[in-house]
Design a protein around this motif. Structure first.
Motif, mmCIF file in Angstrom:
data_model
loop_
_atom_site.group_PDB
_atom_site.id
_atom_site.type_symbol
_atom_site.label_atom_id
_atom_site.label_comp_id
_atom_site.label_asym_id
_atom_site.label_seq_id
_atom_site.Cartn_x
_atom_site.Cartn_y
_atom_site.Cartn_z
ATOM 1 N N ASP A 132 26.898 -8.382 -0.890
ATOM 2 C CA ASP A 132 25.813 -9.144 -0.264
ATOM 3 C C ASP A 132 25.796 -10.585 -0.775
ATOM 4 O O ASP A 132 25.608 -11.525 0.006
ATOM 5 C CB ASP A 132 24.463 -8.479 -0.545
ATOM 6 N N LEU A 135 28.579 -12.633 0.703
ATOM 7 C CA LEU A 135 28.247 -13.078 2.061
ATOM 8 C C LEU A 135 27.316 -14.290 2.022
ATOM 9 O O LEU A 135 27.455 -15.209 2.847
ATOM 10 C CB LEU A 135 27.613 -11.934 2.846
ATOM 11 N N LYS A 139 28.185 -18.016 3.524
ATOM 12 C CA LYS A 139 27.281 -18.802 4.364
ATOM 13 C C LYS A 139 27.142 -20.221 3.807
ATOM 14 O O LYS A 139 27.120 -21.204 4.572
ATOM 15 C CB LYS A 139 25.908 -18.124 4.437
ATOM 16 N N GLN A 197 25.785 0.963 4.967
ATOM 17 C CA GLN A 197 25.509 -0.356 4.407
ATOM 18 C C GLN A 197 26.701 -1.293 4.606
ATOM 19 O O GLN A 197 26.539 -2.464 4.948
ATOM 20 C CB GLN A 197 25.178 -0.246 2.914
ATOM 21 N N LYS A 200 26.815 -2.653 8.101
ATOM 22 C CA LYS A 200 25.845 -3.734 8.277
ATOM 23 C C LYS A 200 26.383 -5.041 7.690
ATOM 24 O O LYS A 200 26.244 -6.120 8.294
ATOM 25 C CB LYS A 200 24.530 -3.346 7.605
ATOM 26 N N GLN A 201 27.004 -4.963 6.535
ATOM 27 C CA GLN A 201 27.557 -6.160 5.896
ATOM 28 C C GLN A 201 28.692 -6.760 6.728
ATOM 29 O O GLN A 201 28.813 -7.986 6.861
ATOM 30 C CB GLN A 201 28.038 -5.810 4.485
ATOM 31 N N ARG A 203 29.035 -6.492 9.946
ATOM 32 C CA ARG A 203 28.434 -7.107 11.134
ATOM 33 C C ARG A 203 27.855 -8.481 10.799
ATOM 34 O O ARG A 203 27.898 -9.403 11.621
ATOM 35 C CB ARG A 203 27.355 -6.191 11.714
ATOM 36 N N THR A 204 27.344 -8.632 9.593
ATOM 37 C CA THR A 204 26.877 -9.941 9.137
ATOM 38 C C THR A 204 28.044 -10.918 9.054
ATOM 39 O O THR A 204 27.925 -12.079 9.472
ATOM 40 C CB THR A 204 26.194 -9.814 7.758
ATOM 41 N N LEU A 205 29.163 -10.444 8.544
ATOM 42 C CA LEU A 205 30.359 -11.281 8.465
ATOM 43 C C LEU A 205 30.804 -11.710 9.864
ATOM 44 O O LEU A 205 31.170 -12.867 10.087
ATOM 45 C CB LEU A 205 31.474 -10.516 7.750
ATOM 46 N N TYR A 206 30.753 -10.789 10.801
ATOM 47 C CA TYR A 206 31.093 -11.106 12.193
ATOM 48 C C TYR A 206 30.169 -12.189 12.745
ATOM 49 O O TYR A 206 30.624 -13.142 13.410
ATOM 50 C CB TYR A 206 30.999 -9.839 13.047
ATOM 51 N N LYS A 207 28.879 -12.063 12.478
ATOM 52 C CA LYS A 207 27.913 -13.050 12.978
ATOM 53 C C LYS A 207 28.161 -14.431 12.410
ATOM 54 O O LYS A 207 27.788 -15.444 13.016
ATOM 55 C CB LYS A 207 26.484 -12.591 12.649
ATOM 56 N N MET A 208 28.809 -14.497 11.230
ATOM 57 C CA MET A 208 29.133 -15.782 10.626
ATOM 58 C C MET A 208 30.472 -16.339 11.105
ATOM 59 O O MET A 208 30.938 -17.351 10.598
ATOM 60 C CB MET A 208 29.119 -15.660 9.096
#
Length: 355
Positions: A132, A135, A139, A197, A200-201, A203-208
């Motif tokens: 986390d 990530l 960012k 978990q 989810k992490q 998917r956060t990387l994908y969004k970035m």
């Protein structure tokens, strides 16, 4: 002995491939940038200034690395380093802890020894950057790139490598004196919680902006010298329960990759099956001692002299592969030679897919 000899023969084949044409430095990298996330298997110095026992910035670590004891948990290069060379980068990707504005445009290594998918993993030995937190750091790098007026739209063409999860078992679930996860969850349920978990992490990387992402499976962590000496094997080559944990975790990778790619039409997640690569002869092939003299349970003793023939040792300390093992893993992660090595792409083909 026959199994070990077979493994070493295979390793020699990789060395021949390495020296005679598999690796060529190109004038231009195959991707614009390369970002690395994970634990000590790919850490290159992010923990050096932390108050932590998760450190390797001292000899005999780095004895075969051109820049010395930088914080890599190996005698030489990590798998991430070698893959970076395959990708055509003429220098190693810098650690986040020291990366300058001039360096970040070609990528950053966020990996941190001792860390895990779960926030608390590895906390008993001090500081580390969880996934986390990595990530969050990524960012921050994207913001730096934007301020530097870099074209962040190229992030979708960059290469991303994630190698994490081992510590969530060996430095969390199987340490009941420090963590309560084994009392809260059965092993099967824990792997489900962990993968949820992790999903989810990712998917956060994908969004970035990440699109081309290589996810490394766990090795048979029950075969490490640390696991076999600490937990015992009941006459078997490895610790069965710990390898079962890795197997349960790894079996969730293909469904995860398929769902990530299905849910996001431009996503190119891929699974690198390290168990297939590093254990071609089964777990008996892994019964070789650490190369360095140990100080405690797993780490190399500072200032000690490592074994002279490091090419014949699968592990450098009691937890981490030697450079020769990393060459084997990186070579087949990049150019799969068996269908089980990678799904749906090896890294060579992954970087050539256009979004």
């Amino acid at each position: 002995m026959a199994h070990e000899s077979s493994f070493l023969v295979l390793v020699h084949i990789f060395i021949l491939l390495w020296h005679f044409g598999t690796y060529k430095v190109s004038s231009k990298p195959k991707v614009p940038c390369y970002f690395i996330f994970g634990d000590s298997l790919v850490d290159n110095g992010n923990n050096n200034e932390l108050y932590s026992k998760w450190k390797a910035n001292y000899r005999p670590y780095g004895v075969d690395f051109p820049k010395g004891d930088t914080g890599r948990f190996c005698n030489g290069r990590t798998t991430a380093d070698i893959i970076g060379q395959f990708l055509g980068f003429n220098d190693f990707i810098p650690p986040y802890a020291t990366a300058t504005d001039e360096e970040i445009s070609t990528g950053v290594n966020y990996a941190s020894a001792g860390c895990g998918i779960r926030e608390e993993t590895g906390s008993h030995n001090g500081g580390r950057f969880s996934l986390d937190m990595q990530l969050v750091n990524h960012k921050a790098v994207i913001s730096r790139l934007s301020r530097l007026q870099q074209n962040i739209s190229t992030l979708k063409e960059c290469m991303y490598l994630v190698n994490i999860g081992s510590n969530d078992f060996v430095n969390n679930y199987f340490l009941p004196d420090h963590y309560n996860t084994s009392r809260l969850y059965s092993l099967k349920k824990y792997t489900e919680v962990l993968m949820k978990q992790y999903s989810k992490q990712l998917r956060t990387l994908y969004k970035m902006g990440a699109r081309k992402v290589a996810l490394f499976a766990l090795t048979q962590i029950g075969c490490t010298p640390l696991a076999t000496s600490k937990f015992g094997t009941d006459g078997k080559p490895c610790v069965k329960e710990i390898n079962k944990a890795a197997m349960l975790f790894n079996h969730k990778f293909k469904p995860l990759v398929e769902k990530l790619n299905t849910d996001n039409e431009d996503a190119l997640f891929t699974f690198i099956n390290i168990t297939s690569i590093l254990y071609p002869q089964g777990d008996r092939a892994m019964r070789t001692p650490p190369c360095c003299k140990l100080d405690g349970e797993w780490a190399c003793k500072a200032g000690s002299i490592p074994c002279p023939f490091r090419i014949f040792h699968i592990y450098y300390d009691a937890l981490h592969p030697s450079e020769i093992s990393n060459i084997a893993m990186a070579t087949r992660a990049y150019h799969a030679i068996h269908p089980a090595d990678a799904y749906p792409y090896d890294i060579y083909h992954l970087v050539r897919v256009h979004n």
